[in-house]
Enzyme design. Structure first.
Site, PDB file in Angstrom:
ATOM      1  N   ALA A 159       0.832  -1.204   0.000  1.00 60.47           N
ATOM      2  CA  ALA A 159       0.000   0.000   0.000  1.00 60.47           C
ATOM      3  C   ALA A 159       0.866   1.253   0.000  1.00 60.47           C
ATOM      4  CB  ALA A 159      -0.938  -0.011   1.212  1.00 60.47           C
TER       5      ALA A 159
ATOM      6  N   GLU B 223      -0.549  -7.169   7.523  1.00 56.58           N
ATOM      7  CA  GLU B 223       0.167  -8.172   8.317  1.00 56.58           C
ATOM      8  C   GLU B 223       0.139  -7.826   9.804  1.00 56.58           C
ATOM      9  OE1 GLU B 223       2.986 -10.098   4.979  1.00 56.58           O
ATOM     10  OE2 GLU B 223       3.985  -8.668   6.279  1.00 56.58           O
TER      11      GLU B 223
END
Lengths: 209, 738
Positions: free
Chosen positions: B518, B698
């Site tokens: 991102a 994550e």
């Protein structure tokens, strides 16, 4: 016990022809040995999303593969091809089934509805719109199956069909979170959009109530 | 563009579109089944043949002979590819084991043959006619047994495998309160919903692969290397990817065998791994054995901390970096970490969502809970007391600051929001009917790396902006945050932006991995848009100093021109790559969070039900709170699986994962997951990128399983240190029924 198993298995592995059986998980193996003539094909007419498709199919073709490979409607997904994930869920005569667990030849004359038959990008079905609004998907691969299941779940609850978590089998099941979660549990979403999917279904169910 | 000084105010800070919880732009396609995944590209390859892979029936040894005559003679069969006729194949840089076995077999279900036939049914049937005679060799499959032979690996994800600060041994020995516990985490599988799949087509010496791959440029390089052809002769396209989680970082057998099959059959060939092959044919997260020791003063200050990890992989493979977060989370003057790697002949171990931290938190954050109890402290307070604003263990240095670190705020806000004060510190005290109720907490840590990332942006005469980059969207929301970035930069609404991803025809991006996607890919789009803005301004003769892009117009000094008009009928194109300087060395870029979980455990059966889950995350600017929240709840779901059910069962005699399908390998389903809450703390990090953003996909999994484990302990008083925490591990130790 363990050593017995080991001996048996070593024996199997030592054998030539038997090794091939070990090397594949293909259940069709037995009947296919020495087959040199083409497998039988049969004409099949499938009614998919209101359109009639006449196909000449290998009788081993699943409904899922008929949809994806022959009619080229790829919205219905193959996640496992063995009835474990729900990605291939379609509606047949209004009831949801795993299209990988049925042969195409068994579905002649039935009314088959896939995710493409619910709505289109420019004209979304309310459940599709709710999934977009609530972000009830991520990678999108289980999504068509989730949506077809969700549409069927609301219908099943409205029809009074009980589930494992229905507290009173003689009362009408409610559109509760627990009912939705239980009934949707055959549709795996590895991205983990469950919390959002339940919100999307609840909104659509409430709007119809 | 080079990013080497912290960002100041830039067009992204307007936050007209970036930072808004907009619906995903790919949503209408994905929800109507009109987004086409790799195996479904009827539009690109006419009349493809079907390939079916046969996997090895042994884990280690050799193929003594392989008889394909019957298969070749079977109806519809066009070719059978084996190592005997495939030609020379190299091993890709990112692969540990070869993708086609023969004569050597390196792991169970390693591909030994591909059958290509006119139809799927014919290929599948013919694959069953191949006779393979194997010579089995003994292998090592049991991590516990191989542990003593484990050695220090060359590196651990680019870091040193071992670290040391102060004198751990003396400080631990002297600590008045100590804990020394060992934890086991099992092998687990990505189990993404779309099995690995590819369609291959050759045009002369050029290969096109429509595939399902997270890292397009890595994939292009490894396909070229494996097949021995120039990289520029390989084209990859992965616009939609049905889940990856690290399992599609690398080229797998579907792609290589589709290419070989297409060459042999002189036809496009499509191959999807059968579900039953995925667990053993591809990569998985390795099992770990982790020993954590913590020593503290009676007032709860940690004086010594050690984390040692053992994992296994095939020869040439790498370790699980489970000790990472222990170098980052808590202050302590004396510390050590160590990583050891054993050789195992199980299928290839490799990255899965938050490799290292996902397993590491499962040990460290339970040890912290155990220590808090020994100290008689609240586990939230114990963590807060031992916070560190500098990297505690940094290759000998102890003064490098975090660019942002809001761990304490995550813990405090989470505790408030969750009603943590309602937790009884004494286990097995809260009962509702047949259910014992408990709450657990864990910290979450994950790095926020950035990777060089490129993009091309086109502006046409109608004012449409088209972004092209080989970045992938694996469900993460890349399409949408890239569109938001371009819209913000060019001053157009979201529906004036088209995003094209996942193709070697587009500039090389960071790709999807390591939580860097991102922040990096949007920074690349920022760089390309900056160039396009300059091109527009230059073409119009505007001063770039005071030019503004808003409402579909470009304006300067009282003059205003519609963007489409500015571009003209020929349009304008700009391409750039964002490169990152040394800010990540001056500052530690990290994301932080806190997970809170409430469970109910059935007193009679020990069935565990998750009742509530909350994550509080501090991860820089959140580019799209809707899709970012989805990333976190998805990670929490995968963390719940790790805590409660996920385990690849190893057959230690024959060396394979037994439960290699979605019935035997259990992942969370709807009924397992309650409503999930996510809070993002307000944070912008100008040292990471001009977007001031980091990743969350994550971070969301780190600590979840530990929070579940701690909640189960709080509910029952039973401490299970061997994941997954299934009811058989609880039942013999449950409190007596009253």
């Amino acid at each position: 016990m363990a050593s017995e198993l080991e001996i048996t298995r070593r024996g199997v592995l030592a054998g030539g022809a038997a090794t091939a059986a070990m090397a594949t998980t293909n259940p069709a193996r037995a009947q296919m040995t020495n087959q040199t003539t083409p497998p039988p094909t049969v004409p099949v007419t499938l009614d998919v999303n209101g359109t009639s498709h006449t196909l000449n199919l290998d009788t081993r073709t699943s409904l899922l593969d008929a949809l994806r490979e022959h009619i080229k409607l790829t919205g219905t997904k193959k996640g496992c091809d063995q009835g474990q994930c729900g990605a291939c869920t379609v509606l047949v005569d209004g009831k949801r089934i795993n299209s990988c667990l049925t042969l195409a030849v068994m579905q002649q004359g039935k009314r088959i509805q896939t995710v493409e038959g619910l709505g289109t990008p420019d004209s979304l079905h309310p459940m599709q719109a709710a999934f977009v609004k609530h972000d009830g998907y991520q990678c999108g691969y289980c999504t068509p199956g989730q949506i077809c299941s969700a549409v069927a779940v609301i219908a099943e609850i409205r029809a009074g069909i009980p589930s494992h978590v229905t507290p009173d089998l003689t009362a009408k099941p409610q559109l509760a979170d627990a009912e939705i979660r239980e009934r949707m549990s055959g549709n795996i979403c590895r991205c983990g959009a469950y919390s959002n999917i339940v919100e999307a279904i609840t909104e659509v169910a409430g709007a119809k109530a | 563009m080079k990013f080497d000084t912290p960002a100041t105010t830039n067009p992204i800070d307007q936050l007209k579109i970036v930072g808004k919880p907009v619906d995903r732009i790919d949503g209408p396609l994905k929800t109507t089944g009109t987004a086409s995944y790799a195996y479904e590209r009827h539009d690109v390859a006419a009349n493809p043949a079907y390939g079916h892979i046969l996997g090895s029936a042994i884990a280690k040894g050799r193929i003594a002979s392989i008889d394909t005559r019957e298969a070749i003679a079977a109806p519809g069969v066009l070719a059978v590819v084996t190592a005997q006729n495939a030609g020379a194949l190299m091993k890709g840089d990112f692969n540990t084991a070869k993708l086609l076995a023969g004569p050597e077999v390196q792991h169970y279900h390693q591909a030994v043959a591909l059958v290509v036939a006119e139809t799927f049914e014919q290929a599948r049937a013919a694959a069953g006619l191949i006779k393979v005679d194997y010579t089995r060799a003994d292998g090592a499959y049991d991590l516990e047994k191989a542990k003593s032979s484990a050695t220090k690996p060359k590196d651990m994800d680019g870091d040193a495998p071992d670290s040391k600060v102060g004198d751990f041994a003396s400080a631990f020995a002297a600590a008045p309160v100590q804990i020394d516990a060992t934890y086991h985490t099992p092998d687990v599988s990505h189990a993404m919903m779309e099995p690995h799949a590819s369609i291959a087509a050759w045009k002369g010496d050029e290969l096109s692969l429509w595939t399902s791959n997270q890292m397009i440029d890595w994939g292009r390089g490894d396909v070229a290397k494996t097949l021995g052809i120039p990289k520029d002769k390989v084209h990859l396209s992965s616009p939609y990817i049905g889940g990856g989680f690290g399992g599609k970082l690398f080229v797998r057998s579907d792609a290589i065998l589709a290419a070989l099959g297409a060459r042999a059959a002189k036809r496009p060939v499509k191959v999807a791994l059968q579900r039953a092959l995925v667990a053993n044919n591809t990569t998985h997260r390795p099992a770990t054995i982790q020993r954590v020791r913590i020593g503290a003063s009676r007032d709860g200050k940690i004086t010594a901390i050690a984390h040692e990890n053992w994992s296994g992989d095939l020869p040439g493979g790498g370790p699980d970096s489970s000790v990472q977060q222990t170098r980052m989370l808590y202050a302590a003057p004396n510390r050590m970490t160590a990583t050891r790697l054993a050789v195992l002949d199980l299928p290839e171990s490799n990255a899965m969502r938050a490799p290292g931290e996902a397993t590491g938190h499962m040990a460290l954050e339970v040890a912290m809970d155990e220590m808090a109890e020994k100290l008689g402290m609240d586990p939230v307070q114990f963590r807060i007391l031992n916070d560190s604003q500098v990297v505690p263990d940094d290759n000998g240095k102890t003064d490098r600051p975090f660019s942002q670190r809001q761990l304490v705020e995550c813990l405090r806000q989470g505790a408030d929001t969750f009603g943590w004060t309602g937790r009884n510190a004494k286990p097995a005290q809260r009962r509702e009917g047949d259910w014992l109720i408990g709450m657990g907490v864990a910290s979450a840590y994950r790095g926020a790396p950035t990777q060089k990332s490129g993009a091309r942006v086109r502006l046409d005469g109608s004012g449409m902006v088209t972004v092209e980059t080989d970045m992938t969207d694996i469900g993460t929301g890349s399409y949408t945050i890239i569109a938001q970035t371009a819209a913000e930069m060019m001053g157009v609404p979201l529906d004036k932006v088209v995003v094209k991803l996942g193709d070697t025809a587009y500039p090389v991006s960071a790709g999807s991995g390591g939580q860097w996607g991102a922040a990096s890919s949007t920074a690349g789009v920022y760089a390309a848009c900056t160039k396009l803005r300059e091109a527009v301004a230059t073409k119009l003769g505007f001063s770039t100093a005071d030019v503004t892009f808003a409402d579909g117009k470009v304006s300067s000094a009282g003059r205003s021109v519609a963007l489409g008009e500015a571009a003209g009928p020929g349009g304008l194109v700009a391409e750039d790559t964002m490169e990152f300087g040394d800010l990540s060395e001056k500052y530690q870029h990290s994301t932080f969070g806190a997970h809170f979980v409430e469970v109910a455990v059935d007193m009679h059966t020990c069935e565990v039900r998750l009742r509530r889950m909350l994550a509080v995350c501090a991860a820089g600017r959140i580019l799209n709170p809707k899709s970012a929240r989805s990333q976190v709840i998805g990670a929490m779901t995968m963390g719940a699986g790790a805590a409660l059910m996920e385990e690849l069962a190893v057959d230690n005699r024959f060396g394979f994962f037994v439960n290699h399908d979605l019935a035997g390998y259990e992942v969370p389903v709807h009924a397992d997951i309650p409503h999930q809450d996510v809070v993002f703390l307000d944070e912008t990090d100008p040292t990471v990128s001009p977007m001031k953003a980091k990743g969350v996909g994550e971070l969301g999994i780190c600590g979840v399983a530990a929070a579940v484990a701690n909640a189960i302990y709080n509910a029952t008083g039973v401490r299970v240190r061997e994941y997954p925490i299934t009811l058989d591990k609880l039942i013999s130790q449950m409190p007596a029924l009253v």
